[in-house]
Write a protein that holds these residues in place. Structure first.
Motif, mmCIF file in Angstrom:
data_model
loop_
_atom_site.group_PDB
_atom_site.id
_atom_site.type_symbol
_atom_site.label_atom_id
_atom_site.label_comp_id
_atom_site.label_asym_id
_atom_site.label_seq_id
_atom_site.Cartn_x
_atom_site.Cartn_y
_atom_site.Cartn_z
ATOM 1 N N THR A 1 0.837 -1.202 0.000
ATOM 2 C CA THR A 1 0.000 0.000 0.000
ATOM 3 C C THR A 1 0.871 1.250 0.000
ATOM 4 O O THR A 1 0.583 2.226 -0.704
ATOM 5 C CB THR A 1 -0.926 0.012 1.235
ATOM 6 O OG1 THR A 1 -1.591 -1.227 1.307
ATOM 7 C CG2 THR A 1 -1.943 1.130 1.142
ATOM 8 N N GLU B 1 2.234 1.640 -3.533
ATOM 9 C CA GLU B 1 1.191 2.029 -4.495
ATOM 10 C C GLU B 1 0.736 3.458 -4.238
ATOM 11 O O GLU B 1 0.546 4.246 -5.182
ATOM 12 C CB GLU B 1 0.005 1.053 -4.396
ATOM 13 C CG GLU B 1 -1.104 1.278 -5.407
ATOM 14 C CD GLU B 1 -0.637 1.258 -6.854
ATOM 15 O OE1 GLU B 1 0.329 0.546 -7.173
ATOM 16 O OE2 GLU B 1 -1.231 1.995 -7.675
ATOM 17 N N SER B 2 0.587 3.806 -2.967
ATOM 18 C CA SER B 2 0.181 5.173 -2.622
ATOM 19 C C SER B 2 1.256 6.162 -3.077
ATOM 20 O O SER B 2 0.939 7.222 -3.627
ATOM 21 C CB SER B 2 -0.044 5.268 -1.109
ATOM 22 O OG SER B 2 -0.182 6.596 -0.702
ATOM 23 N N ARG C 1 3.402 5.747 -5.494
ATOM 24 C CA ARG C 1 3.418 5.798 -6.965
ATOM 25 C C ARG C 1 2.294 6.718 -7.470
ATOM 26 O O ARG C 1 2.514 7.586 -8.316
ATOM 27 C CB ARG C 1 3.239 4.382 -7.525
ATOM 28 C CG ARG C 1 3.496 4.242 -9.001
ATOM 29 C CD ARG C 1 3.170 2.838 -9.481
ATOM 30 N NE ARG C 1 1.749 2.590 -9.504
ATOM 31 C CZ ARG C 1 0.920 2.979 -10.471
ATOM 32 N NH1 ARG C 1 1.390 3.623 -11.503
ATOM 33 N NH2 ARG C 1 -0.369 2.724 -10.416
ATOM 34 N N GLN C 2 1.097 6.519 -6.904
ATOM 35 C CA GLN C 2 -0.035 7.326 -7.375
ATOM 36 C C GLN C 2 0.124 8.797 -6.992
ATOM 37 O O GLN C 2 -0.214 9.687 -7.772
ATOM 38 C CB GLN C 2 -1.338 6.762 -6.807
ATOM 39 C CG GLN C 2 -1.637 5.363 -7.319
ATOM 40 C CD GLN C 2 -3.054 4.906 -7.020
ATOM 41 O OE1 GLN C 2 -3.875 5.659 -6.551
ATOM 42 N NE2 GLN C 2 -3.327 3.640 -7.303
ATOM 43 N N LEU D 1 2.624 10.373 -9.343
ATOM 44 C CA LEU D 1 2.013 10.618 -10.662
ATOM 45 C C LEU D 1 1.149 11.865 -10.628
ATOM 46 O O LEU D 1 1.199 12.704 -11.524
ATOM 47 C CB LEU D 1 1.148 9.422 -11.066
ATOM 48 C CG LEU D 1 1.851 8.251 -11.716
ATOM 49 C CD1 LEU D 1 0.852 7.136 -11.995
ATOM 50 C CD2 LEU D 1 2.507 8.681 -13.021
ATOM 51 N N ARG D 2 0.348 11.981 -9.564
ATOM 52 C CA ARG D 2 -0.571 13.131 -9.495
ATOM 53 C C ARG D 2 0.176 14.430 -9.252
ATOM 54 O O ARG D 2 -0.149 15.460 -9.823
ATOM 55 C CB ARG D 2 -1.646 12.885 -8.431
ATOM 56 C CG ARG D 2 -2.677 11.869 -8.915
ATOM 57 C CD ARG D 2 -3.892 11.809 -8.051
ATOM 58 N NE ARG D 2 -3.640 11.041 -6.851
ATOM 59 C CZ ARG D 2 -3.878 11.485 -5.631
ATOM 60 N NH1 ARG D 2 -4.343 12.694 -5.444
ATOM 61 N NH2 ARG D 2 -3.647 10.718 -4.602
ATOM 62 N N LEU E 1 -1.288 4.686 3.561
ATOM 63 C CA LEU E 1 -1.612 5.716 2.552
ATOM 64 C C LEU E 1 -0.806 6.983 2.825
ATOM 65 O O LEU E 1 -0.217 7.584 1.921
ATOM 66 C CB LEU E 1 -3.097 6.065 2.606
ATOM 67 C CG LEU E 1 -4.086 5.165 1.888
ATOM 68 C CD1 LEU E 1 -5.505 5.680 2.107
ATOM 69 C CD2 LEU E 1 -3.793 5.111 0.397
ATOM 70 N N PRO F 1 -7.968 14.864 -8.894
ATOM 71 C CA PRO F 1 -7.675 15.922 -9.864
ATOM 72 C C PRO F 1 -6.530 15.510 -10.790
ATOM 73 O O PRO F 1 -5.728 14.644 -10.446
ATOM 74 C CB PRO F 1 -7.284 17.111 -8.987
ATOM 75 C CG PRO F 1 -6.924 16.539 -7.669
ATOM 76 C CD PRO F 1 -7.614 15.243 -7.526
ATOM 77 N N GLN F 2 -6.458 16.144 -11.908
ATOM 78 C CA GLN F 2 -5.421 15.890 -12.914
ATOM 79 C C GLN F 2 -5.492 14.478 -13.495
ATOM 80 O O GLN F 2 -4.520 14.000 -14.069
ATOM 81 C CB GLN F 2 -4.005 16.137 -12.366
ATOM 82 C CG GLN F 2 -3.684 17.576 -12.075
ATOM 83 C CD GLN F 2 -3.661 17.869 -10.595
ATOM 84 O OE1 GLN F 2 -3.437 16.972 -9.802
ATOM 85 N NE2 GLN F 2 -3.894 19.102 -10.227
ATOM 86 N N CYS F 3 -6.617 13.793 -13.305
ATOM 87 C CA CYS F 3 -6.719 12.426 -13.839
ATOM 88 C C CYS F 3 -7.883 12.361 -14.821
ATOM 89 O O CYS F 3 -8.885 13.064 -14.663
ATOM 90 C CB CYS F 3 -7.032 11.442 -12.722
ATOM 91 S SG CYS F 3 -5.642 11.073 -11.686
ATOM 92 N N MET G 1 -6.660 3.686 -10.986
ATOM 93 C CA MET G 1 -5.843 3.897 -9.786
ATOM 94 C C MET G 1 -6.530 3.342 -8.544
ATOM 95 O O MET G 1 -5.903 2.697 -7.704
ATOM 96 C CB MET G 1 -5.606 5.398 -9.573
ATOM 97 C CG MET G 1 -4.468 5.965 -10.388
ATOM 98 S SD MET G 1 -4.298 7.710 -9.991
ATOM 99 C CE MET G 1 -2.753 8.076 -10.805
ATOM 100 N N LEU H 1 -5.418 0.291 -5.932
ATOM 101 C CA LEU H 1 -5.373 0.374 -4.465
ATOM 102 C C LEU H 1 -6.229 -0.716 -3.818
ATOM 103 O O LEU H 1 -6.126 -0.956 -2.630
ATOM 104 C CB LEU H 1 -5.860 1.747 -3.993
ATOM 105 C CG LEU H 1 -4.791 2.824 -3.847
ATOM 106 C CD1 LEU H 1 -5.430 4.121 -3.386
ATOM 107 C CD2 LEU H 1 -3.686 2.432 -2.889
#
Lengths: 274, 311
Positions: free
Chosen positions: A12, A15-16, A18-19, A22-23, A108, B87-89, B97, B101
């Motif tokens: 987790t 993955e958190s 990574r996301q 990206l954002r 997270l 946002p931005q997605c 995404m 998760l």
């Protein structure tokens, strides 16, 4: 009913992270960062040309890297991005979506911190190297020759500082309503207050600047004049303070534990009830 | 998946927003009705483990009693009331995404994101930024996000909020499809009663944090009075008199009557009265109260019980 797979704690976090990375990478802020890195190259190059033989290139690099990059750009970048990553998602309620997933809040949040740390540390390293490249473009200014070792000392120290500032940003974002205001108090108020207190007050461990300064001074072994410019002699008593890495680790650990505690227990989507 | 709630209480500080609620959500679509602030969203959040109940227990029939909130959330999809998106997605990235998760491998998450976006009708807009979506499209994107990990139970919090008539109709059709065709259990929280009538088999009515009525829609709307719409031919005084002997009567003219049968009087008494009056019953329809009438009655009674009758 079949048991459903769930991400483990570390999965987790990754993955958190990574996301979040990206954002965060999709923000317009990165154009400013890119511009700033080129600006740092230009500043180094121009100052090297203008000052000529009046100063030593290494001292100029240390002063700029510390006072401009280390105490202004890196802290504010890490704090801003950290607040964007954690508090931003609470403000726009993106966090609710994440809380609805079958994962805990602690991993997270740690993933957010990891992402902010990686991005901020990268900017700290790139900015330091940009400044160094700009100044090194005038090799005649470097009286003892151009030493890349100094740049790496600063880059490494400021990267560690960025990780610590990211932890502070995550903590303020999870714990208070106006995290940037509190972050400003932390960077400007608390650190200035601490710097003006005697070392024996024992507050230096609770700042990020002081351990970083000790790391830098240990690494570059400056002459007396440069040491005085970076850290006035009357307050430079490292033997009374402690090990910088241990101090930073404590600070990061304590702020993250507190941040996780707040983040885990708060009902962020409480409705206004009249 | 069915859910059983026993003596659930939820508090925000000292304020009790859910007060000793015991109710079951069976399979199929269940409407969770109540005015704003009745405690619907708090019940849903307690189901999701986002709120820690002050008292009581929640058990999911297909899950072990000691299941952690994370395990529960792996089987539940929640569509929040408030607008929230990454946002931005793009719609596709956001849903994928959230799938990742939920422990879906990247390939599966991508495939599933395409599937659910197609299901909710966003296949054409899936690569557009969610920020540029209309209100209806954002609601659909929220539903897709709730569906991505293929939950058995869907909690929909005011899913038709802010939608135009077309969007509302689309959303209701989707919820119906999920419940009837795809076999999902749906808890549909709303204060729009027509929405519940359109998609739900049963309903739970909440007022001031308490459950004030629950049951199937048929039980809720038809269980109080034996009310019939009657059309007789020919209409005369004798039939009017005859019907008055079996219950309370409202003469609507042209042979139309509304009859409320007295206690323990069977519907066959209407035919007997017509026979005696020399008339024929052309139509006999059991009339139900609207859900709105039921809602206003039970909510009014609950409010009165708490505050005392209005003077």
């Amino acid at each position: 009913m079949t048991a459903r797979p769930r991400l483990r704690f570390l999965g987790t976090v990754v993955e958190s992270a990574r996301q979040t990375t990206l954002r965060l990478c999709r923000q317009r802020l990165w154009w400013i960062v890119l511009g700033s890195i080129f600006a740092l190259v230009a500043v180094g190059w121009l100052l090297g040309m203008r000052l000529g033989e009046r100063t030593n290139g290494q001292s100029l690099f240390c002063i700029l890297a510390w006072w401009l990059h280390g105490t202004v750009l890196v802290p504010w970048f890490a704090l801003y991005v950290g607040v964007q990553a954690v508090h931003g998602s609470l403000e726009d309620r993106t966090a609710l979506y994440l809380f609805l997933r079958p994962v805990g809040r602690v991993p997270l949040l740690l993933g957010n911190w990891l992402a902010v740390s990686i991005l901020s540390a990268s900017v700290a390293v790139l900015g330091t190297l940009a400044l160094f490249v700009g100044l090194a473009a005038n090799p005649e200014v470097w009286t003892d020759g151009v030493h890349g070792h100094v740049a790496w000392v600063f880059a490494g120290s400021l990267a560690l500082g960025a990780v610590a500032y990211a932890a502070a940003a995550v903590f303020f974002s999870a714990a208070v309503r106006r995290p940037l205001v509190w972050a400003a108090f932390f960077v400007v108020g608390l650190q200035q207050l601490t710097a003006n207190l005697p070392v024996s007050a024992g507050l230096r461990q609770f700042t990020i600047t002081d351990p970083l300064r000790r790391l830098v001074l240990d690494g570059i072994e400056p002459d007396a004049r440069l040491a005085d410019l970076l850290w006035p002699a009357e307050t430079f008593q490292p033997e009374k303070i402690g090990t910088p890495i241990v101090d930073l680790a404590w600070l990061v650990g304590v702020t993250l534990v507190l941040a996780c505690w707040f983040y885990r227990r708060t009902e962020y989507d409480a409705r206004p009830r009249d | 998946m069915s859910v059983s709630i026993k003596n659930l209480s939820v508090r925000y500080g000292t304020r009790t927003v859910v007060d000793d609620v015991s109710v079951s959500f069976a399979r199929g679509a269940v409407g969770l009705l109540g005015r704003n602030g009745a405690g619907k969203s708090s019940v849903l959040k307690a189901l999701l483990g986002l709120l820690i109940p002050a008292h009581g227990s929640i058990s999911f029939v297909d899950l072990p009693p000691d299941a952690s909130p994370e395990t529960v959330r792996a089987h539940i999809g929640y569509m929040p009331e408030r607008e929230a998106y990454l946002p931005q997605c793009s719609g596709f990235e956001m849903v994928a995404m959230l799938g990742m998760l939920s422990a879906m491998p990247r390939k599966d998450a991508y495939r599933r994101a395409h599937e659910v976006l197609y299901l909710v009708g966003l296949e054409e807009q899936r690569y557009r930024s969610v920020a540029s979506y209309s209100a209806g499209m954002r609601q659909k994107a929220k539903l897709a996000a709730a569906l991505v990990h293929d939950p058995q139970l869907l909690l929909l919090d005011e899913p038709t909020n802010g939608l135009d008539p077309d969007g509302r109709s689309d959303m209701l059709a989707l919820v119906r499809q999920l419940s009837k065709d795809l076999g999902k259990s749906v808890v549909f929280s709303t204060h729009i009663l027509q929405d519940v009538e359109a998609v739900c088999d049963s309903a739970v009515v909440m007022e001031q944090g308490r459950v004030v009525a629950h049951g199937t829609l048929r039980e809720l709307t038809g269980g109080v009075a034996h009310q019939y719409g009657v059309l007789v031919d020919p209409a005369n005084d004798a039939i009017t008199q005859g019907l008055m002997e079996v219950g309370r009567v409202e003469n609507l003219g042209n042979g139309r009557y509304t009859v409320w049968l007295a206690d323990k009087v069977d519907v066959r008494a209407i035919f007997a009265a017509a026979l005696r009056a020399g008339s024929v019953v052309r139509s006999l329809v059991q009339q139900r109260r609207s859900l709105e009438a039921v809602f206003l009655q039970v909510v009014g009674q609950a409010s009165e019980a708490r505050t005392g009758p209005a003077s």
